[in-house]
Design an enzyme around this catalytic site. Structure first.
Site, PDB file in Angstrom:
ATOM      1  N   SER A 144       0.872  -1.181   0.000  1.00 27.72           N
ATOM      2  CA  SER A 144       0.000   0.000   0.000  1.00 27.72           C
ATOM      3  C   SER A 144       0.903   1.224   0.000  1.00 27.72           C
ATOM      4  O   SER A 144       2.074   1.127   0.416  1.00 27.72           O
ATOM      5  CB  SER A 144      -0.852   0.010   1.271  1.00 27.72           C
ATOM      6  OG  SER A 144      -1.500   1.262   1.426  1.00 27.72           O
ATOM      7  N   TYR A 157      -2.075  -0.566  10.513  1.00 29.97           N
ATOM      8  CA  TYR A 157      -2.062  -0.914   9.084  1.00 29.97           C
ATOM      9  C   TYR A 157      -0.759  -0.455   8.440  1.00 29.97           C
ATOM     10  O   TYR A 157      -0.084  -1.217   7.748  1.00 29.97           O
ATOM     11  CB  TYR A 157      -3.264  -0.254   8.403  1.00 29.97           C
ATOM     12  CG  TYR A 157      -3.406  -0.566   6.925  1.00 29.97           C
ATOM     13  CD1 TYR A 157      -3.794  -1.828   6.492  1.00 29.97           C
ATOM     14  CD2 TYR A 157      -3.155   0.411   5.956  1.00 29.97           C
ATOM     15  CE1 TYR A 157      -3.930  -2.112   5.129  1.00 29.97           C
ATOM     16  CE2 TYR A 157      -3.289   0.141   4.604  1.00 29.97           C
ATOM     17  CZ  TYR A 157      -3.684  -1.115   4.194  1.00 29.97           C
ATOM     18  OH  TYR A 157      -3.826  -1.398   2.852  1.00 29.97           O
TER      19      TYR A 157
HETATM   20  P1  NAP Z   1     -10.959  -6.827   0.180  1.00 35.64           P
HETATM   21  O1  NAP Z   1     -11.932  -6.592  -0.906  1.00 35.64           O
HETATM   22  O2  NAP Z   1     -11.364  -6.653   1.585  1.00 35.64           O
HETATM   23  O3  NAP Z   1     -10.327  -8.284  -0.013  1.00 35.64           O
HETATM   24  C1  NAP Z   1      -9.378  -8.784   0.904  1.00 35.64           C
HETATM   25  C2  NAP Z   1      -9.148 -10.251   0.612  1.00 35.64           C
HETATM   26  O4  NAP Z   1      -8.212 -10.747   1.595  1.00 35.64           O
HETATM   27  C3  NAP Z   1     -10.417 -11.074   0.751  1.00 35.64           C
HETATM   28  O5  NAP Z   1     -10.421 -12.121  -0.194  1.00 35.64           O
HETATM   29  C4  NAP Z   1     -10.296 -11.619   2.161  1.00 35.64           C
HETATM   30  O6  NAP Z   1     -11.063 -12.799   2.284  1.00 35.64           O
HETATM   31  C5  NAP Z   1      -8.792 -11.898   2.236  1.00 35.64           C
HETATM   32  N1  NAP Z   1      -8.295 -12.039   3.594  1.00 35.64           N
HETATM   33  C6  NAP Z   1      -8.433 -11.173   4.630  1.00 35.64           C
HETATM   34  N2  NAP Z   1      -7.878 -11.700   5.739  1.00 35.64           N
HETATM   35  C7  NAP Z   1      -7.384 -12.913   5.391  1.00 35.64           C
HETATM   36  C8  NAP Z   1      -6.712 -13.950   6.098  1.00 35.64           C
HETATM   37  N3  NAP Z   1      -6.423 -13.843   7.402  1.00 35.64           N
HETATM   38  N4  NAP Z   1      -6.347 -15.074   5.427  1.00 35.64           N
HETATM   39  C9  NAP Z   1      -6.645 -15.205   4.106  1.00 35.64           C
HETATM   40  N5  NAP Z   1      -7.291 -14.270   3.385  1.00 35.64           N
HETATM   41  C10 NAP Z   1      -7.652 -13.136   4.029  1.00 35.64           C
HETATM   42  O7  NAP Z   1      -9.679  -5.866  -0.019  1.00 35.64           O
HETATM   43  P2  NAP Z   1      -8.901  -5.347  -1.321  1.00 35.64           P
HETATM   44  O8  NAP Z   1      -9.180  -3.922  -1.456  1.00 35.64           O
HETATM   45  O9  NAP Z   1      -9.095  -6.264  -2.468  1.00 35.64           O
HETATM   46  O10 NAP Z   1      -7.398  -5.470  -0.748  1.00 35.64           O
HETATM   47  C11 NAP Z   1      -6.466  -6.435  -1.163  1.00 35.64           C
HETATM   48  C12 NAP Z   1      -5.079  -5.999  -0.709  1.00 35.64           C
HETATM   49  O11 NAP Z   1      -4.797  -4.695  -1.238  1.00 35.64           O
HETATM   50  C13 NAP Z   1      -4.919  -5.882   0.803  1.00 35.64           C
HETATM   51  O12 NAP Z   1      -3.656  -6.377   1.186  1.00 35.64           O
HETATM   52  C14 NAP Z   1      -5.001  -4.387   1.053  1.00 35.64           C
HETATM   53  O13 NAP Z   1      -4.322  -3.997   2.211  1.00 35.64           O
HETATM   54  C15 NAP Z   1      -4.340  -3.859  -0.202  1.00 35.64           C
HETATM   55  N6  NAP Z   1      -4.713  -2.475  -0.499  1.00 35.64           N
HETATM   56  C16 NAP Z   1      -6.017  -2.125  -0.677  1.00 35.64           C
HETATM   57  C17 NAP Z   1      -6.334  -0.795  -0.920  1.00 35.64           C
HETATM   58  C18 NAP Z   1      -7.756  -0.333  -1.104  1.00 35.64           C
HETATM   59  O14 NAP Z   1      -7.978   0.895  -1.146  1.00 35.64           O
HETATM   60  N7  NAP Z   1      -8.731  -1.207  -1.249  1.00 35.64           N
HETATM   61  C19 NAP Z   1      -5.311   0.172  -0.978  1.00 35.64           C
HETATM   62  C20 NAP Z   1      -3.991  -0.223  -0.806  1.00 35.64           C
HETATM   63  C21 NAP Z   1      -3.709  -1.541  -0.554  1.00 35.64           C
HETATM   64  P3  NAP Z   1     -11.640 -13.348   3.690  1.00 35.64           P
HETATM   65  O15 NAP Z   1     -12.104 -12.150   4.463  1.00 35.64           O
HETATM   66  O16 NAP Z   1     -12.688 -14.288   3.251  1.00 35.64           O
HETATM   67  O17 NAP Z   1     -10.476 -14.049   4.333  1.00 35.64           O
END
Ligand code: NAP
Length: 261
Positions: A144, A157
């Protein structure tokens, strides 16, 4: 010949959002994909969608990346199904909660380190030996811009994502001569459930309407918009492909220009 023909990719957090977009992008380029997350129904749904659209082999498994034993079981399933480990590992699973530092309790702190940082470590440790043995591998960590800068209310975070960058850089140097690259992608705000939940949380805590916060978040980006999951996936595809072989140890921002280092 597609870019990832013959490759096996394991994508953590592949049940929705960025993980789903990366899995689809890789499968469209011919990769077999293994999807893991805690919610079995979500990874199952994405696996079916991918099989139907791309006709590649898929595997889906419930796995909690913060639990080393659970990660070990997922890698055992991978070896059982494909006869070897993965060629490409995408450490994408993550959580994001916010609270003032003085109200960040031990559980919240540990949860972020366990999922975002230790989860990345456990999966990378499990994947690297086979990559080194085969002389080819790609590790892509979805960090991130909070891995490069700080912001109020996200100490847990941001600390976990800064840790991911340290892990990325050290691992990259360790395997640089072995045909394996290790990189991080640093998205800004992405249009996924994670952002929707963050906006709802702010509304619940402060009363500020989610739509208003969304506009403020967009204004933080020089491009005046959120990033899409597909834009993050396009960078992941470059890093995973043969053409990306010279890129290692990097932390690439996909944030519309918000952070310039
Ligand atoms: P999301 O829609 O909430 O998806 C997160 C995914 O991670 C889900 O499939 C969730 O599934 C899985 N997950 C969470 N905890 C887990 C665990 N303990 N073991 C295995 N799987 C787990 O979020 P996203 O926006 O796609 O984010 C994906 C990545 O991008 C993350 O690392 C996030 O920090 C990063 N990111 C996101 C943003 C943003 O603005 N969205 C910005 C910068 C970085 P379950 O809950 O079913 O486990």
């Amino acid at each position: 010949m597609k870019k990832l023909d013959g490759k096996i990719a394991l994508i953590t957090g592949g049940g929705r959002g960025i993980g789903r977009a990366i899995a689809l992008a890789f499968a469209r380029e011919g990769a077999a994909v293994a999807l893991v997350a805690r919610t079995a129904t979500e990874v199952e749904r994405v696996a079916s969608e991918i099989e139907e659209e791309c006709g590649v082999e898929t595997l889906h498994a419930a796995c909690d990346v913060s639990d080393a034993a659970s990660v070990g079981r997922a890698f055992a399933r991978l070896a059982e199904k494909f006869g070897r480990g993965c060629d490409i590992l995408v450490n994408n699973a993550g959580i994001a909660e916010s609270a003032p530092l003085s109200k960040t309790d031990d559980e919240m702190w540990q949860r972020h380190l366990a999922v975002n940082l230790s989860g990345t470590f456990y999966c990378t440790r499990a994947a690297l030996p086979r990559m080194i043995e085969r002389g080819w591998g790609r590790v892509i960590n979805v960090a991130s811009i909070a891995g490069k800068t700080g912001a109020p209310y996200i100490a847990a975070y941001a600390a976990s994502k800064h840790g991911v960058l340290g892990l990325t850089r050290s691992a990259a140097l360790e395997v640089a001569t072995r045909g394996v690259t290790v990189n991080a992608i640093c998205p800004g705000y992405v249009d996924t459930d994670m952002t929707t939940r963050a906006l709802a949380n702010i509304e619940a805590k402060t009363g500020r309407p989610a739509a208003e916060t969304l506009e403020a978040i967009k204004r933080m980006s020089p491009q005046g918009r959120l990033v899409t999951a597909e834009e993050v996936a396009a960078v992941a595809l470059l890093l995973a492909s043969e053409e990306g072989r010279g890129i290692t140890g990097q932390a690439i921002n996909v944030d519309g220009g918000s952070v310039l280092f």
